[in-house]
Design a protein around this motif. Structure first.
Motif: not given
Length: 291
Positions: A229, A233, A282
């Motif tokens: 995960e 970003r 996410l």
């Protein structure tokens, strides 16, 4: 041996563009043993059989890129086409496409099509995504807006046109090159979704060293290729940029204290909807990894 590029594949027969024209070819059995499938876009060596005059793929050159969906090799650029309306734009899906393009390290152009329906919305979205760090082109096949600008971005690239059904990918390509004559479809008046018109994957040649790929439309993408995960970003340009100022290197920009990304959202330096979509993606990756 002849060197060429696979531009089409149907039923195990590959059309390969060579200096001697298009040659129909099959793949050698050894590729099945090696579990290697030739892909559209592959650069290959072929040998012509004297028995049936059929080409046989004997070598596949190393791939610069390899996409899973659509399965195609050596793409250098993604043109992500979304309609402003009819069907209404889905920014979560757009951001998912952008994530995939970032993952594949492709140059990306966002094409906001059907701007003739809602010009104001087109420019609002253009401002948001240019601020995020993307090149955005507003287009309309009805009014011939943005067509020449799209053409310029296709030179010396293998470009995949991606986006859900009904946004006008095939109509755009027909405008870009009069010889394509791709089938187009209307948007269903019942569910406002596009009808699938592209049935197979094929590289379409614009000029020397310039190809486009009209991929079958789809509305959902699996993110199971992301292993952790924390990777998510890095695939949002502006979140990655502002994330450098976070207190913790491991910050996922969700509930952590001292998060520079959340501060940037509060100051409108990051679009709130983009941030919301980041959190949704996410969570999607978290669920995939959980199971």
């Amino acid at each position: 041996m002849l060197k060429g590029r696979i531009i089409k594949g149907v039923g195990g027969i590959y059309s390969i563009k060579t200096s001697q024209g298009i040659i129909k070819s099959r793949a050698r059995g050894v590729f099945r043993v090696e579990k290697l499938t030739p892909l559209i876009g592959d650069v290959v060596n072929i040998k012509i059989s004297e028995e049936d005059n059929m080409g046989y793929i004997i070598d596949i050159y190393n791939r610069k890129t390899e996409l899973l969906r659509p399965p195609v090799a050596n793409v250098t650029q993604a043109i992500i086409v979304m309609s402003v309306k009819n069907p209404k734009i889905n920014t979560w899906l757009l951001d998912k496409f952008l994530l995939m393009a970032e993952y594949e390290n492709l140059d990306t152009v966002i094409c906001l099509n059907k701007s003739d329906i809602d010009e104001k919305k087109s420019y609002e979205l253009k401002e948001i995504y240019e601020k995020a760090g993307y090149k955005v082109i507003i287009t309309s096949t009805i009014l011939d807006i943005g067509i020449e600008e799209i053409k310029k971005n296709l030179d010396n690239n293998i470009s995949v046109f991606a986006g859900p059904s009904g946004v006008g990918k095939s109509s755009l390509l027909n405008k870009i090159h009069k010889g394509f004559k791709l089938e187009t479809g209307d948007v269903s008046s019942k569910n406002k979704r596009g009808k699938h018109t592209t049935r197979h994957i094929e590289l379409l040649e614009l000029k020397e060293n310039s190809f486009v790929l009209d991929s079958p439309g789809f509305s959902s993408l699996n993110l199971d290729f992301i292993k952790d995960e924390s990777e998510v970003r890095h695939y949002f340009k502006e979140i990655s940029k502002y994330g450098e100022g976070c207190r913790f290197l491991s910050c996922l920009h969700n509930k952590e204290p001292g998060c520079a990304v959340k501060k940037a959202v509060d100051k409108n330096n990051i679009d709130k909807n983009r941030y919301k979509n980041y959190l949704l993606l996410l969570e999607e990756v978290r669920k995939i990894r959980r199971y």
